[in-house]
Design a protein around this motif. Structure first.
Motif, PDB file in Angstrom:
ATOM      1  N   ASP A  75      78.811  33.507  44.374  1.00 48.39           N
ATOM      2  CA  ASP A  75      77.963  34.532  43.775  1.00 48.39           C
ATOM      3  C   ASP A  75      77.409  34.101  42.416  1.00 48.39           C
ATOM      4  N   GLU A  76      78.111  33.187  41.762  1.00 48.16           N
ATOM      5  CA  GLU A  76      77.701  32.770  40.424  1.00 48.16           C
ATOM      6  C   GLU A  76      78.073  31.315  40.207  1.00 48.16           C
TER       7      GLU A  76
ATOM      8  N   VAL B 220      72.302  29.568  45.503  1.00 54.68           N
ATOM      9  CA  VAL B 220      72.537  30.162  44.184  1.00 54.68           C
ATOM     10  C   VAL B 220      72.251  29.117  43.117  1.00 54.68           C
TER      11      VAL B 220
END
Length: 794
Positions: free
Chosen positions: A467-468, A543
């Motif tokens: 996610d990051e 991402v």
């Protein structure tokens, strides 16, 4: 309101207050035996030959003269020492002792080794006596008078100081000195006599009253004396001396060896024989990329001979002198390449040594009139690059051999079991099991816990979804020198509903914006190719990370500001590296640095060095360019004393260190090169390893002698079993039990000082308290090996 600045002035003494004798006692202790002292004297003789430019082996004669009756020993050479040499010799811890600018062959460190043996190895006196160009000087130590310890003084003769006294007959002078040691000029081997006739000079280092032989029976002394040739042949400090000089031993007036002492080769790594590689007729110059002829010579006289060692040659001061490639032309040893200096290589390169023979290495290819090193020519560059490739290939094969019994699936099973055992240990480190609840033990209460209890550390585990991505946390820009490589820090997270982050590991990723850079996914390093600025980011699973500016700076040199005083074992210091850039000096660059002796210290890209748990010299190399020769060398001494260990009581008492198998990657070491993030282990290390370089890790060595013995019971065709077998994991459980007992005792001691009987009592109590761990560990490990992830870890 304006504040008044307060300054403090000091009335400083003219000299540093120091207990000189006590300090020198600490520095010189390791040189008081014949085993470590005589090789130092032999090395000093070889170094002096190098200083005066003598290179032919036949001109480099060294004789060890010993007398078992009078308990005396001396080292004789024919290089000669003048007034300047004596003035330099008399200084303890001389920072210029090595004189590396004179000859790369000189191995001297701080000028203490030979003098140390002359003081600590002698109960009477010791001296250095030399006659050169018709002038004789003698200087030495009176070891019978404690008040004179470590004070070098000139010898006296008939009330006259022997300080450049006229000496027109050095042959007669030497004959008189030899007689005091039970020898004669005629007892010296013929090549030695011929050398003395040619040189008409000598240097004689005599040690009277050998402490090693004090109180020994005559037969014991004779036996010990007869072992001197083997000591010299095996000792790392004498390795280069034996190769480049002819070293003899005269014992009780008789020549002990008919031929010069020859080096004893280390025992080869199991399964690896000597590898003789012909030097190609042409090689490529790495700078111009042109083909270069390697000169005349058949396969029998132009080759690279690589050998392996069962032991890690970088482990000790004695062995590291052998982790080299010695370079010969048709007749002479003309240079030596340290294997670590060849460039970044696998850790297993520490098991490699050898020699390169190329007849064409003469004249312009030698760096100076002393023929002590190679000049920077197309041929020498091509040979160095080719040799590095051959060493790298062999090191990779050694690495594969070491990992042959550690297939990924076996390592995963073994690591899973070890992780479970680590969690099981937590139950036995609860503070109430030490002193009981009635004492209110422990450090609870900070968040409302009952006294004497401790919250279990929250383990978020690892995530799967990205996610990051955070590139270089807390940094907007970084800088490095062109031609150097550094690890970059990338962290991937899975964001939980409550906002907490789980780290995600082993993520395939790409680096974007690298026109001036090269990203090596395998080695996990970023290399600067050209000067300029780049804006980079990481992309993985769709991402993108934050962007970071990378400045790459062309540099012509680097100054490494190493500490002048010995470090404590376990000490962490910043080593400042100042790069010479076109627009001035820079000290803010990330560094590509290596330590030749990885067991002595490690260093990261910020320049923070952590000393290990062993006394010795850490050879630090900081690069400033792409060519292997573009680096600066600093030698950092690690002393005998250690940083006091922090107490393990209080809130740190129940903290369990990471327990990893050697070869696995230690967490939290992103700033360090990949090869420094793990401990290699091996036969020469114990099963349980704790090192200051890895303060939060305890290593389990599956290749220790103890571990190998366990794994040999069901070894299959190779004789060694996998690390995931039930029998070996049961053995690991017992080792975890040992670690657990250590942690229990440390937790109980805290910051207190205790006596030895108290320590023994605590150790016995810890063993009884933790005994149930063994049965629980056996049961847990069997469940985990069977793949039962839901195994009880309470």
């Amino acid at each position: 309101m304006r504040r008044t600045q307060i300054t403090t002035e000091f009335d400083l003494p003219d000299e540093i207050p120091i207990d000189e004798v006590h300090t020198l006692d600490q520095l010189t202790g390791r040189f008081q035996t014949i085993k470590d002292g005589v090789p130092e004297l032999v090395k000093n003789a070889k170094d002096q030959y190098a200083r005066i430019g003598l290179k032919d082996r036949s001109d480099r004669q060294i004789v060890i003269v010993a007398n078992t009756k009078t308990k005396r020993l001396a080292v004789l050479d024919f290089a000669g020492a003048g007034k300047a040499d004596f003035l330099r010799w008399r200084t303890w811890s001389d920072r210029k002792a090595s004189q590396s600018d004179v000859s790369d062959e000189i191995e001297g460190g701080h000028g203490n080794g030979g003098k140390s043996f002359m003081v600590r190895g002698s109960s009477e006196s010791a001296y250095i006596d030399s006659s050169v160009e018709g002038k004789r000087t003698r200087m030495g130590f009176d070891n019978e008078d404690p008040s004179s310890k470590y004070k070098p003084g000139y010898g006296m003769q008939g009330g006259v100081r022997i300080d450049e006294l006229a000496d027109g007959t050095p042959d007669q002078t030497l004959a008189v000195i030899l007689k005091e040691f039970g020898a004669t000029t005629a007892s010296l081997p013929a090549p030695v006599q011929a050398c003395f006739t040619r040189r008409k000079t000598y240097t004689f280092v005599g040690v009277l009253g050998l402490r090693d032989w004090d109180g020994r029976q005559k037969q014991t002394i004779k036996r010990l004396a007869s072992e001197i040739p083997q000591i010299i042949a095996d000792h790392g400090q004498a390795a280069l001396s034996v190769v480049t000089c002819e070293v003899w031993v005269v014992l009780d007036g008789k020549l002990l060896t008919k031929t010069p002492i020859a080096t004893t080769l280390p025992e080869s790594y199991p399964g690896f024989e000597d590898l003789k590689i012909p030097v190609p007729s042409e090689l490529t110059d790495p700078i111009t990329e042109e083909s270069i002829s390697t000169g005349a010579g058949a396969v029998a006289e132009k080759y690279l001979l690589l050998r392996t060692s069962r032991k890690n040659l970088r482990m000790t001061e004695d062995l590291k002198a052998r982790n080299v490639i010695r370079i010969w032309n048709r007749r002479n040893n003309v240079a030596t390449w340290s294997v670590p200096a060849l460039g970044q290589l696998p850790n297993t390169a520490a098991f490699v040594h050898g020699e390169l023979r190329v007849p064409a290495l003469e004249g312009e290819h030698l760096a100076d009139a002393h023929r002590s090193s190679l000049a920077d020519t197309p041929l020498t560059r091509a040979l160095e690059m080719w040799t590095r490739e051959q060493v790298n290939t062999l090191a990779q094969r050694l690495l594969e051999a070491q990992m042959a019994h550690r297939r990924p699936e076996d390592r995963e099973k073994a690591n899973r079991a070890l992780s479970g055992l680590r969690e099981l240990m937590r139950k036995y480190l609860e503070p109430q099991s030490f002193r009981g609840e009635d004492e209110g033990a422990g450090a609870g209460g900070a968040t409302g816990d009952e006294p004497g209890t401790r919250k279990k550390r929250d383990h978020p585990g690892f995530g799967e979804r990205i996610d990051e991505i955070v590139l270089e946390p807390n940094k907007e820009s970084i800088a490095l020198a062109v031609g150097t490589s550094i690890p970059i820090v990338v962290r991937c997270y899975e964001i939980q509903p409550d906002g907490k982050r789980k780290p995600v590991k082993s993520v395939p990723m790409n680096l974007v914006g690298t026109s001036l850079l090269r990203w090596d996914k395998t080695e996990e390093v970023l290399t600067a190719l050209a000067e300029g600025k780049s804006l980079i980011r990481v992309v993985a699973a769709g991402v993108q990370s934050n962007e970071v500016t990378v400045e790459t700076v062309a540099c012509s040199a680097v100054d490494v500001l190493a500490p002048s005083e010995p470090l404590l074992q376990g000490q962490r210091v910043r080593i400042l590296s100042v790069f010479h850039a076109s627009h001035g000096h820079r000290d803010d660059l990330f560094i590509e640095a290596t330590i030749d002796e990885p067991d002595v210290a490690i260093i990261g890209r910020h320049g923070f060095l952590t000393a290990g748990k062993r006394q010795g010299i850490a050879t630090l190399r900081v690069r400033y360019g792409s060519d292997p020769s573009q680096h600066a060398v600093a030698r950092i001494e690690i002393g005998p004393n250690r940083v006091p260990e922090k107490g393990q009581g209080g809130q740190s008492g129940s903290s369990i260190p990471d327990i990893l198998f050697c070869g696995e990657t230690a967490p939290g070491m992103d700033d360090y090169p990949k090869e420094q993030r793990s401990h290699g282990g091996g036969l020469d290390y114990p099963t349980i390893i704790e090192e200051p370089q890895f303060p939060h890790v305890v290593w389990i060595n599956p290749d220790s002698k103890e571990s190998k013995r366990v794994r040999q019971s069901r070894g299959g065709p190779s004789g060694i079993s996998k690390i995931s077998t039930q029998s070996f994991i049961h053995f690991v459980a017992l080792k975890c039990f040992d670690i657990l007992k250590r942690l229990r005792v440390r937790q109980e001691i805290g910051d207190r000082t205790i006596t030895e009987p108290q320590f023994c009592q605590l150790a016995a109590q810890a063993e009884m308290d933790c005994a149930p761990f063994i049965d629980a560990a056996y049961e847990l490990s069997e469940q985990l090996l069977a793949g039962k992830e839901e195994a009880n870890q309470a």
